[in-house]
Write a protein that holds these residues in place. Structure first.
Motif, PDB file in Angstrom:
ATOM      1  N   GLU A   1       0.862  -1.399  -0.152  1.00 11.69           N
ATOM      2  CA  GLU A   1      -0.210  -0.478  -0.007  1.00 11.69           C
ATOM      3  C   GLU A   1       0.792   1.065  -0.146  1.00 11.69           C
ATOM      4  OE1 GLU A   1      -2.044  -0.243   2.828  1.00 11.69           O
ATOM      5  OE2 GLU A   1      -3.383  -2.108   2.958  1.00 11.69           O
ATOM      6  N   ALA A   2       2.232   1.317   0.229  1.00 13.60           N
ATOM      7  CA  ALA A   2       3.479   2.378   0.090  1.00 13.60           C
ATOM      8  C   ALA A   2       2.751   3.333  -1.507  1.00 13.60           C
ATOM      9  CB  ALA A   2       4.844   1.909  -0.717  1.00 13.60           C
ATOM     10  N   LYS A   3       2.922   4.155  -0.778  1.00 18.18           N
ATOM     11  CA  LYS A   3       2.802   5.481  -2.253  1.00 18.18           C
ATOM     12  C   LYS A   3       4.319   6.315  -2.618  1.00 18.18           C
ATOM     13  CE  LYS A   3       0.965  10.545  -3.009  1.00 18.18           C
ATOM     14  NZ  LYS A   3      -0.121  10.103  -3.624  1.00 18.18           N
TER      15      LYS A   3
ATOM     16  N   ARG B   1       5.393  16.598   4.873  1.00 22.27           N
ATOM     17  CA  ARG B   1       5.130  15.950   3.451  1.00 22.27           C
ATOM     18  C   ARG B   1       5.955  14.593   3.703  1.00 22.27           C
ATOM     19  NH1 ARG B   1       1.164  18.044   0.302  1.00 22.27           N
ATOM     20  NH2 ARG B   1       1.156  20.318   0.202  1.00 22.27           N
ATOM     21  N   VAL B   2       6.852  14.107   3.740  1.00 21.76           N
ATOM     22  CA  VAL B   2       7.679  13.181   4.591  1.00 21.76           C
ATOM     23  C   VAL B   2       6.843  12.133   4.975  1.00 21.76           C
ATOM     24  CG1 VAL B   2       9.687  11.991   3.630  1.00 21.76           C
ATOM     25  CG2 VAL B   2       9.254  14.161   2.797  1.00 21.76           C
ATOM     26  N   CYS B   3       7.251  13.061   5.914  1.00 21.23           N
ATOM     27  CA  CYS B   3       6.409  12.242   7.656  1.00 21.23           C
ATOM     28  C   CYS B   3       4.766  11.546   6.703  1.00 21.23           C
ATOM     29  CB  CYS B   3       5.702  13.222   8.661  1.00 21.23           C
ATOM     30  SG  CYS B   3       7.892  13.596   9.617  1.00 21.23           S
ATOM     31  N   GLU B   4       3.936  12.284   6.175  1.00 13.60           N
ATOM     32  CA  GLU B   4       2.345  11.931   6.009  1.00 13.60           C
ATOM     33  C   GLU B   4       2.988  10.568   4.733  1.00 13.60           C
ATOM     34  OE1 GLU B   4      -0.720  13.680   3.309  1.00 13.60           O
ATOM     35  OE2 GLU B   4       0.242  15.028   4.108  1.00 13.60           O
ATOM     36  N   TYR B   5       3.848  10.459   3.963  1.00 17.99           N
ATOM     37  CA  TYR B   5       4.174   9.919   3.146  1.00 17.99           C
ATOM     38  C   TYR B   5       4.730   8.566   3.382  1.00 17.99           C
ATOM     39  CZ  TYR B   5       2.939  13.810  -0.006  1.00 17.99           C
ATOM     40  OH  TYR B   5       2.874  14.240  -1.411  1.00 17.99           O
ATOM     41  N   MET B   6       5.242   8.820   4.972  1.00 18.30           N
ATOM     42  CA  MET B   6       5.638   7.317   5.688  1.00 18.30           C
ATOM     43  C   MET B   6       5.247   7.265   6.909  1.00 18.30           C
ATOM     44  SD  MET B   6      10.388   8.208   5.076  1.00 18.30           S
ATOM     45  CE  MET B   6      10.016   6.700   5.933  1.00 18.30           C
TER      46      MET B   6
ATOM     47  N   ILE C   1      15.584  13.439   4.598  1.00 17.55           N
ATOM     48  CA  ILE C   1      14.740  13.561   5.724  1.00 17.55           C
ATOM     49  C   ILE C   1      13.966  11.555   5.591  1.00 17.55           C
ATOM     50  CG2 ILE C   1      12.568  13.954   6.058  1.00 17.55           C
ATOM     51  CD1 ILE C   1      13.655  17.142   4.776  1.00 17.55           C
ATOM     52  N   ALA C   2      14.549  11.717   4.639  1.00 17.20           N
ATOM     53  CA  ALA C   2      13.171  10.251   4.732  1.00 17.20           C
ATOM     54  C   ALA C   2      14.311   9.007   4.704  1.00 17.20           C
ATOM     55  CB  ALA C   2      13.065   9.396   2.800  1.00 17.20           C
TER      56      ALA C   2
ATOM     57  N   PHE D   1      11.412   0.805   0.443  1.00 23.70           N
ATOM     58  CA  PHE D   1       9.969  -0.448   0.791  1.00 23.70           C
ATOM     59  C   PHE D   1       8.986   0.404   1.441  1.00 23.70           C
ATOM     60  CE2 PHE D   1       7.786  -2.909   4.421  1.00 23.70           C
ATOM     61  CZ  PHE D   1       7.916  -4.361   3.798  1.00 23.70           C
ATOM     62  N   LEU D   2       9.187   2.006   1.280  1.00 23.72           N
ATOM     63  CA  LEU D   2       7.518   2.743   1.498  1.00 23.72           C
ATOM     64  C   LEU D   2       7.453   3.602   0.863  1.00 23.72           C
ATOM     65  CD1 LEU D   2       8.499   3.286   5.584  1.00 23.72           C
ATOM     66  CD2 LEU D   2       7.267   1.529   4.136  1.00 23.72           C
ATOM     67  N   GLY D   3       8.611   3.479  -0.453  1.00 19.45           N
ATOM     68  CA  GLY D   3       7.666   3.772  -1.734  1.00 19.45           C
ATOM     69  C   GLY D   3       8.492   5.977  -1.619  1.00 19.45           C
ATOM     70  N   LEU D   4       9.945   6.332  -0.731  1.00 19.66           N
ATOM     71  CA  LEU D   4      11.065   7.103  -2.030  1.00 19.66           C
ATOM     72  C   LEU D   4      11.758   6.525  -1.796  1.00 19.66           C
ATOM     73  CD1 LEU D   4       9.804   9.894  -0.061  1.00 19.66           C
ATOM     74  CD2 LEU D   4       8.368   8.259   1.108  1.00 19.66           C
ATOM     75  N   GLY D   5      12.445   5.437  -3.007  1.00 19.47           N
ATOM     76  CA  GLY D   5      12.858   5.216  -3.291  1.00 19.47           C
ATOM     77  C   GLY D   5      13.423   5.531  -4.467  1.00 19.47           C
ATOM     78  N   ILE D   6      12.678   6.629  -4.692  1.00 25.29           N
ATOM     79  CA  ILE D   6      13.307   7.147  -6.264  1.00 25.29           C
ATOM     80  C   ILE D   6      14.115   7.989  -5.721  1.00 25.29           C
ATOM     81  CG2 ILE D   6      12.544   8.794  -7.724  1.00 25.29           C
ATOM     82  CD1 ILE D   6      10.104   7.174  -7.909  1.00 25.29           C
TER      83      ILE D   6
END
Length: 250
Positions: A36-38, A64-69, A137-138, A169-174
C-alpha cells in the motif's frame, strides 16, 4: 534458439541481502506497508509547496515526507546545522564525498529533546538540492521507524543500509536512488570550472536498481510509470534487474 541471461547489477551477496532485507522489513512492519506504499515522485503533485530553502519551506517538506511514511510529525524536532566545510569542498577541482552524513538522528535518551521528542538534524548544504534533501529526511525518519519504534537496535551491523532499504520499501526509493551519486558543476569565474560527485547513503546505484525492481515485482507492477523519474544509471540497473527477476521467478 540461444538466449542471453540478464545480468544483475549486484553480486550474489548483495542480491541476497536485499531479498532478506525485504523479508525482514515485511516481518517488522507487515506486508501491507509494502503493498500500500504510495510511490512518491519529484513533482508538484507530491510536493506542491514552493521551496526556497527557508526553514518554513523545509518544515513543509518534512511534514509531507512524514505523511508519506506514516509518521506523526509531532514525534520529532527539526534542527538545521551549518556545514562549515562546504566552501572548501566546492573550491576543489574534483572531489568525491562518500557516505558523509547529510543528516543526523538523535533518538536515544541521552540526546532526546527536553520534551521527549527525537531530534533530526539536517546539514544546511543539503538544502541546495531538494532531491537529496527529501532522501536525507526519509533516511532520518527511517531511523525513527526502525530504531525509535524498537524494530532494530543501533548495534545491528547493517542498520544504516537497512534504513536506506526502508525508503524503497515505503515508496521513497526514487529520491534515495537518485541521490546515491550526484554530479555538480561549479563555475568559479575567469574560465575556471570544477566538478564534484557526492555519494549519499549506504547503498550503491546498482543495489538501488535491484531493490526498486524487487519493490515493483513484489507489488505486481509491470513497467511502472514512476521509473521515468529514475536517473539514467539507476533506470538501466532497474531494467536489468526486472528482466532477471522475471526469468528467475519462483
Amino acid at each position: 534458439m540461444l538466449g542471453f541471461s540478464p545480468k544483475l547489477p549486484v553480486n550474489e551477496k548483495e542480491r541476497r541481502w536485499v531479498d532478506e532485507g525485504f523479508a525482514r522489513l515485511e516481518a517488522m512492519l507487515g506486508r501491507n506497508r509494502l503493498l500500500e506504499a504510495k510511490v512518491v515522485i519529484p513533482d508538484a503533485k507530491h510536493f506542491p509547496d514552493a521551496f526556497d530553502r527557508s526553514e518554513a519551506s523545509v518544515e513543509k517538506l518534512v511534514h509531507r515526507v512524514c505523511e508519506y511514511m506514516h509518521i506523526d510529525r509531532t514525534r520529532i524536532k527539526l534542527e538545521i546545522f551549518p556545514d562549515e566545510a562546504e566552501e572548501l569542498r566546492e573550491n576543489s577541482l574534483w572531489s568525491i564525498q562518500t557516505n558523509r552524513p547529510a543528516g543526523i538522528y538523535f533518538g536515544h535518551e541521552s540526546v532526546m529533546d527536553e520534551d521527549g521528542k527525537a531530534v533530526i538534524a539536517l546539514k544546511s548544504s543539503v538544502l541546495k538540492d531538494p532531491i537529496v534533501l527529501v532522501a536525507t529526511i526519509a533516511h532520518e525518519l527511517g531511523h525513527l521507524i526502525l530504531i525509535g519504534d524498537g524494530h532494530l537496535d543501533r548495534s545491528t551491523a547493517d542498520h544504516e543500509p537497512m534504513t536506506d532499504l526502508l525508503t524503497v520499501f515505503l515508496g521513497l526509493g526514487i529520491f534515495s536512488a537518485n541521490s546515491a551519486a550526484r554530479f555538480n558543476h561549479h563555475d568559479h569565474g575567469g574560465g575556471w570550472h570544477s566538478w564534484s560527485m557526492r555519494r549519499l547513503g549506504y547503498l550503491t546505484q546498482g543495489v538501488y536498481g535491484y531493490a526498486l525492481a524487487k519493490f515493483a515485482a513484489e507489488r505486481g507492477e509491470i513497467k511502472p510509470e514512476w521509473t521515468q523519474h529514475l536517473s539514467t544509471n539507476v533506470r538501466v540497473y532497474f531494467k536489468r534487474s526486472t528482466a532477471w527477476l522475471a526469468k528467475n521467478a519462483k
